[in-house]
Scaffold this active site. Sequence first.
Site, PDB file in Angstrom:
ATOM      1  N   ARG A   1     -37.062  89.847 -84.323  1.00 16.84           N
ATOM      2  CA  ARG A   1     -36.718  88.433 -84.085  1.00 16.84           C
ATOM      3  C   ARG A   1     -37.776  87.502 -84.682  1.00 16.84           C
ATOM      4  O   ARG A   1     -37.465  86.384 -85.094  1.00 16.84           O
ATOM      5  CB  ARG A   1     -36.499  88.152 -82.600  1.00 16.84           C
ATOM      6  CG  ARG A   1     -37.695  88.516 -81.737  1.00 16.84           C
ATOM      7  CD  ARG A   1     -37.361  88.390 -80.266  1.00 16.84           C
ATOM      8  NE  ARG A   1     -38.354  89.091 -79.470  1.00 16.84           N
ATOM      9  CZ  ARG A   1     -38.810  88.649 -78.303  1.00 16.84           C
ATOM     10  NH1 ARG A   1     -38.393  87.524 -77.801  1.00 16.84           N
ATOM     11  NH2 ARG A   1     -39.695  89.358 -77.631  1.00 16.84           N
TER      12      ARG A   1
ATOM     13  N   SER B   1     -37.201  82.778 -77.146  1.00 18.72           N
ATOM     14  CA  SER B   1     -36.812  84.179 -77.349  1.00 18.72           C
ATOM     15  C   SER B   1     -36.336  84.435 -78.774  1.00 18.72           C
ATOM     16  O   SER B   1     -36.516  85.517 -79.309  1.00 18.72           O
ATOM     17  CB  SER B   1     -35.674  84.560 -76.400  1.00 18.72           C
ATOM     18  OG  SER B   1     -36.085  84.400 -75.068  1.00 18.72           O
TER      19      SER B   1
ATOM     20  N   GLU C   1     -22.510  78.446 -75.125  1.00 21.78           N
ATOM     21  CA  GLU C   1     -22.423  79.112 -76.425  1.00 21.78           C
ATOM     22  C   GLU C   1     -21.131  78.788 -77.163  1.00 21.78           C
ATOM     23  O   GLU C   1     -21.131  78.667 -78.390  1.00 21.78           O
ATOM     24  CB  GLU C   1     -22.556  80.637 -76.244  1.00 21.78           C
ATOM     25  CG  GLU C   1     -23.908  81.100 -75.720  1.00 21.78           C
ATOM     26  CD  GLU C   1     -24.073  80.960 -74.211  1.00 21.78           C
ATOM     27  OE1 GLU C   1     -23.080  80.642 -73.511  1.00 21.78           O
ATOM     28  OE2 GLU C   1     -25.200  81.174 -73.709  1.00 21.78           O
TER      29      GLU C   1
ATOM     30  N   PHE D   1     -24.182  87.106 -76.017  1.00 28.06           N
ATOM     31  CA  PHE D   1     -23.569  85.776 -75.898  1.00 28.06           C
ATOM     32  C   PHE D   1     -23.106  85.260 -77.263  1.00 28.06           C
ATOM     33  O   PHE D   1     -22.318  84.318 -77.335  1.00 28.06           O
ATOM     34  CB  PHE D   1     -24.558  84.789 -75.278  1.00 28.06           C
ATOM     35  CG  PHE D   1     -25.299  85.343 -74.097  1.00 28.06           C
ATOM     36  CD1 PHE D   1     -24.642  86.118 -73.148  1.00 28.06           C
ATOM     37  CD2 PHE D   1     -26.654  85.114 -73.929  1.00 28.06           C
ATOM     38  CE1 PHE D   1     -25.316  86.650 -72.063  1.00 28.06           C
ATOM     39  CE2 PHE D   1     -27.344  85.641 -72.842  1.00 28.06           C
ATOM     40  CZ  PHE D   1     -26.679  86.412 -71.904  1.00 28.06           C
TER      41      PHE D   1
ATOM     42  N   HIS E   1     -31.948  90.445 -79.462  1.00 29.56           N
ATOM     43  CA  HIS E   1     -31.878  91.261 -78.256  1.00 29.56           C
ATOM     44  C   HIS E   1     -30.635  92.152 -78.240  1.00 29.56           C
ATOM     45  O   HIS E   1     -30.023  92.374 -77.198  1.00 29.56           O
ATOM     46  CB  HIS E   1     -31.900  90.377 -77.007  1.00 29.56           C
ATOM     47  CG  HIS E   1     -33.220  89.667 -76.798  1.00 29.56           C
ATOM     48  ND1 HIS E   1     -33.799  88.889 -77.764  1.00 29.56           N
ATOM     49  CD2 HIS E   1     -34.059  89.627 -75.733  1.00 29.56           C
ATOM     50  CE1 HIS E   1     -34.952  88.397 -77.303  1.00 29.56           C
ATOM     51  NE2 HIS E   1     -35.131  88.843 -76.075  1.00 29.56           N
TER      52      HIS E   1
ATOM     53  N   ASP F   1     -33.955  94.333 -69.085  1.00 30.85           N
ATOM     54  CA  ASP F   1     -32.893  93.429 -68.605  1.00 30.85           C
ATOM     55  C   ASP F   1     -31.608  94.175 -68.258  1.00 30.85           C
ATOM     56  O   ASP F   1     -30.784  93.688 -67.492  1.00 30.85           O
ATOM     57  CB  ASP F   1     -32.591  92.349 -69.647  1.00 30.85           C
ATOM     58  CG  ASP F   1     -33.558  91.177 -69.556  1.00 30.85           C
ATOM     59  OD1 ASP F   1     -34.305  91.114 -68.555  1.00 30.85           O
ATOM     60  OD2 ASP F   1     -33.574  90.347 -70.475  1.00 30.85           O
TER      61      ASP F   1
ATOM     62  N   ARG G   1     -35.419  92.713 -79.884  1.00 30.08           N
ATOM     63  CA  ARG G   1     -36.513  92.219 -79.071  1.00 30.08           C
ATOM     64  C   ARG G   1     -37.810  93.011 -79.210  1.00 30.08           C
ATOM     65  O   ARG G   1     -38.881  92.410 -79.196  1.00 30.08           O
ATOM     66  CB  ARG G   1     -36.070  92.237 -77.598  1.00 30.08           C
ATOM     67  CG  ARG G   1     -37.148  91.849 -76.628  1.00 30.08           C
ATOM     68  CD  ARG G   1     -36.602  91.783 -75.205  1.00 30.08           C
ATOM     69  NE  ARG G   1     -37.616  91.287 -74.284  1.00 30.08           N
ATOM     70  CZ  ARG G   1     -38.380  92.094 -73.548  1.00 30.08           C
ATOM     71  NH1 ARG G   1     -38.270  93.405 -73.627  1.00 30.08           N
ATOM     72  NH2 ARG G   1     -39.278  91.574 -72.728  1.00 30.08           N
TER      73      ARG G   1
END
Lengths: 320, 283
Positions: A16, A43, A64, A89, A115, A123, A173
């Site tokens: 990222r 993020s 989104e 998302f 991610h 998560d 990530r």
Amino acid sequence: MSLDLKFTYTEKKDTRSGFGDGFLEAGRKNPNVVGLCADLIGSLKMGDFQKEFPERFFQTGIAEANMIGISAGLAIGGKIPFAGTFANFATGRVYDQIRQSVAYSDKNVKICASHAGLTLGEDGATHQILEDLGMMKMLPHMTVINPCDYNQTKAATLAIAEHEGPVYLRFGRPSWPIFTPKDQKFEIGKAWKMIDGKDVTIFATGHLVWEAVVAEAMLREEGIHAEVINIHTIKPLDEEAILESVKKTGCAVSAEEHQINGGLGDSIAQTLIRHNPAPLEYVGVNDSFGESGTPTQLLEKYGLNAENIVKAAKAAIARK
Amino acid sequence: MGKQSIEQLQKVATQLRRDVLRMVHAVQSGHPGAPLGCAEFFVALYFDQLHHNPDFKMDGKGEDLFFLSNGHLSAGWYSVLARSGYFPVEELKTFRKLNSRLQGHPATHEHLPGIRVASGSLGQGLSVAIGVAQAKKIEKDDKLVYILMGDGELQEGQIWEAAMYAAHQKVDNLIATVDYNGQQIDGPTEKIMDLKNLKAKWESFGWVVNEITNGNDMQSVLDGLEKAKELAGKGKPVVNLLYTEMGYGVDFMVGTHKWHGSPPNDEQLANALGQLEETLGDY
């Protein structure tokens, strides 16, 4: 025991960050590049761009669907929008918005998805999307890219800014080895043969390209010479490179941080079946959701690490 | 295009209604009710309000742009586009047929002039229009972006994401319109999913609300759209609540959801056309 790796690294970084740095550079190169993010600027590493070009950056809040629509509108107005959020998302949540307002309408929107996959880690499964490549590659007009490390992700980000048409760019990530060259040229749709071999071809994408590099060294210790091909572009797929390699090696393994169903392996299987049926073993998630854990633990538990690629390679060779 | 008299605009609206009915009748599919109710709006916009160029360019720089979010009103939009010179009127006869540029719901794929994004799956157009409006702001283009939505369409959550965003970002070069006919495909909106106080809803989201209480009267629509233009550019997005009657102009179609998505048969078409004078020549 240390492996004789054909590619090595001195530094690790998240892909990222490669996106964030490439995005900033693309913004400096082209004033039409604009950014959007749904409350995940930190993020997604989009903060430097936002700071340098505040008038070209849009915080959409946690919405989104609206972000995808606004991106389509900005593209109509001649802008090149990079819309960033987590891969879950950025795809499943907004599939219909992407389908109608972006893909069917052929808008020059870059969907930037971080991610992705199991390596999101702790998560857990709500966020670990493993179906995104499948959803995106099914959409007509959509280009789908999944780079493997910081350098390749940065190069891919710069390349998609210059490519006309909708793109899905997937990255992740975790901190990951940087093993591909700095300032590399990124050719959309062109597979990269990283290691020559003759016994089996390993087609890998995303984080699993590193696992394939490790697997190649492990196989070589046992006298098996694997060819490693980096498929950074899932669509359009470089069928020529795939067929040329399998013609030589006679069998293959696909490796991806994604469901086996609908992923890179499926695309490779279609190519082989139509042109040169050959044994193919899949390394991917087998029809299940993920769970919380560290990236390393999860790749091991779900059968996605170098050891699994070695096993799959031997199985493919045995079926020749 | 020079300004036209009310009488001339009304003639165009009447012809639009004939076009819509003949188009949906010819393929025995499509949505006649809502475009009949929006005929005055479509004509007032394209023949009086918009600074636009029928020599179509996708980016629309330096032009006012219109987006149709409730894409099932396609027959009405196609008619007004053809009648204002975007493509030959003759092409209306290809509506919903194989190999046509006039898809069931509006699309860009076949490159029909006047269409900038596909619509049909509801709730998406407002977001797209906001993006175009923001691109205009970046470009320092002072023209406006218009968008039409259905009232039933406001049941989609994305509309309210977009509403919140447009006010927060002060997208004041945007004029949205709600076709407030109180009908949706399964019945009256108040029975299906009551919209309650729409004016208060939009105002609480930070929009300026402009009520056009007789959306089927050409003068009222013109006055209302003029007022909307005056309200634009003052820091808030503008929404017109356009009170219309679904099926307006045909006595047996008006005021009911029954003609939302059903075409007339031969006899019903003849009856309806008998109530609408052929003013500009049928396609």
